[in-house]
Scaffold this active site. Structure first.
Site, short mmCIF file in Angstrom:
data_model
loop_
_atom_site.label_atom_id
_atom_site.label_comp_id
_atom_site.label_asym_id
_atom_site.label_seq_id
_atom_site.Cartn_x
_atom_site.Cartn_y
_atom_site.Cartn_z
NE ARG A 75 -4.43 -1.30 1.77
CZ ARG A 75 -5.33 -1.67 2.65
NH1 ARG A 75 -5.07 -1.59 3.95
NH2 ARG A 75 -6.53 -2.09 2.26
CE LYS A 84 -17.15 -13.08 11.12
NZ LYS A 84 -17.31 -11.72 11.66
N GLY A 99 -6.94 -6.53 0.62
CA GLY A 99 -5.71 -6.56 1.39
C GLY A 99 -5.16 -7.96 1.57
N GLY A 154 -12.58 -4.17 1.30
CA GLY A 154 -13.97 -3.73 1.44
C GLY A 154 -14.37 -2.77 0.34
C1 3PG Z 1 -8.62 -1.81 4.91
O1 3PG Z 1 -7.58 -2.31 5.35
O2 3PG Z 1 -9.57 -2.50 4.54
C2 3PG Z 1 -8.70 -0.32 4.75
O3 3PG Z 1 -7.49 0.27 5.11
C3 3PG Z 1 -9.85 0.21 5.54
O4 3PG Z 1 -9.68 -0.08 6.90
P1 3PG Z 1 -10.95 -0.23 7.84
O5 3PG Z 1 -11.66 -1.49 7.36
O6 3PG Z 1 -10.43 -0.34 9.23
O7 3PG Z 1 -11.82 0.99 7.64
MG MG Z 2 -11.04 -3.74 6.00
#
Ligand code: 3PG
Ligand code: MG
Length: 399
Positions: A41, A206, A356, A380
């Site tokens: 990242r 999940k 990620g 996400g």
């Molecule tokens: C992630 O790792 O999915 C993003 O950096 C967002 O992080 P978060 O899900 O804690 O908002």
């Molecule tokens: Mg996340």
């Protein structure tokens, strides 16, 4: 898309101007040593930061890391990230030990043209993630005071309605950075007329996390391959026993319904690797899915499943993959994820890795990143994009 871009901002000239860049530098850290275990990242925002440095901007970078609770928490400090970012940029990064306090103010004020500052973790401030508009707005005012313009390059966070993502762009001239632009370009290819067959592989633990994307993708895709921890809830829905594997009991009915409606598009594992315990050295064997012993748990998909999934992937012209097939962090349960990743690289397809964990898996397994069409920095965020949801960070750039 009515979004202004970094090139538009550069064309205006940024020399001597303060440019506030929201990045997603939420990198995984080793629990023991605190060292960065995957800097993907950080690398992903270098094109945007490099262009701003080159153009002589005073670059103020901000990010979250982990999920601290609105107050400083040393284990979530961005300090190691500042070091790594400096190495990759080839110039020191001036680190502020707070986000909008005295350290941040003096660090930003001290920047020369072409220098880079990194503010401490945004989430050390309750205003960043607050649901209260006024509280978020007050924090956004403080952040916005550090920039004459705002660049969003935090694709991994565009699905969050947070101050730095949603409220700051309402206060400053705003543009999309190179990474955000590229991510949106790639993902929009998947949602508008993907070349077929379009094959999607989903894993992860999940079903409940993936339900919305499964619902959204089912009408669109030609094949949906399901592995990872969530496959056991689907197997249970087929009437199979899953031993002590991960199981979301309240999702079994939903999975049964999805399978009925899927028109045969959903492919599930035919064999799995079961172990005595969730441990790297646990005794384990490959069994057929109708033979999972009651006292053992599935931690990976089996070789026959890998072969079947690989055959489906080899037909694909467009491929999207999110979520590991097994506990790839443990060598004994990494073969499924590796097999699927390799099959994707071999397919003559436009392939996108979302998320990620899957992106980290690609790098942790030593696979060549360039053999994938695109590796998204957002988990996400990419799923919510494919679901067709409005992403607050993107919407804020459109206004
Ligand atoms: C992630 O790792 O999915 C993003 O950096 C967002 O992080 P978060 O899900 O804690 O908002
Ligand atoms: Mg996340």
């Amino acid at each position: 898309m009515s979004i202004r871009t970094l090139d538009d901002l550069l064309a205006e000239g940024v020399s001597g101007r303060r440019v506030l860049v929201r990045a997603d530098l939420n990198v995984p850290l080793d629990k023991q040593s605190g060292a960065i275990t995957d800097d993907g990242r950080i690398r992903a925002v270098l094109p945007t930061l490099g262009a701003l440095v080159e153009a002589g901007a005073k670059v103020v970078v901000c990010s979250h890391l982990g999920r601290p609770k609105g107050t400083p928490d040393p284990q979530f400090s961005l300090s190691p990230v500042a070091g790594r970012l400096g190495e990759l940029l080839g110039a020191p990064v001036h680190f502020a030990t707070d986000t909008v306090g005295d350290s941040a103010r003096s660090t930003v004020a001290g920047l020369a043209d072409g220098q880079v500052a990194l503010l401490e973790n945004l989430r050390f401030n309750a205003g960043e993630t607050s649901k209260d508009e006024a509280e978020r707005g007050a924090f956004a005012d403080q952040l916005a005071a550090f920039g004459d313009a705002y660049v969003d390059d935090a694709f991994g966070a565009v699905h969050r309605k947070h101050a730095s993502v949603y409220d700051v762009p309402a206060r400053l001239p705003h543009v999309a950075g190179r990474l955000v632009l590229r991510e949106v370009e790639v993902l929009s290819k998947l949602t508008s007329e993907p070349e077929r067959p379009y094959v999607v592989v989903l894993g992860g633990s999940k079903v409940s996390d993936k339900l919305a994307v499964i619902e959204a993708l089912l009408p669109t895709v030609d094949r949906l391959l399901i592995g990872g921890g969530m496959c056991f809830t689907f197997l249970k829905a087929q009437g199979l026993e899953v031993g002590t594997s991960l199981l979301e009991k309240d999702m079994v009915e939903t999975c049964r319904n999805l399978l009925e409606r899927s028109g045969g598009k959903i492919m599930l594992p035919v064999d799995v690797v079961v172990a005595d315990a969730f441990a790297p050295d646990a005794a384990h064997d490959t069994v057929r899915v109708d033979g999972i012993p009651s006292h053992r748990l599935g931690l990976d998909i089996g070789p026959e499943t890998v072969a079947g999934f690989a055959a489906a992937l080899s037909q694909g012209k467009t491929i999207f993959w999110n979520g590991p097939m097994g506990v790839f962090e443990m060598a004994a349960f990494a073969a499924g994820t590796r097999g699927i990743a390799e099959a994707i690289t071999k397919a003559d397809a436009f392939s996108v890795v979302g998320g990620g964990d899957s992106a980290a898996a690609v790098r942790a397994l030593g696979l060549d990143e360039s053999s994938f069409g695109h590796i998204s920095t957002g988990g996400g965020a990419s799923l919510e994009y494919l679901e067709g949801k409005t992403l607050p960070g993107i919407a804020a750039l459109e206004n």
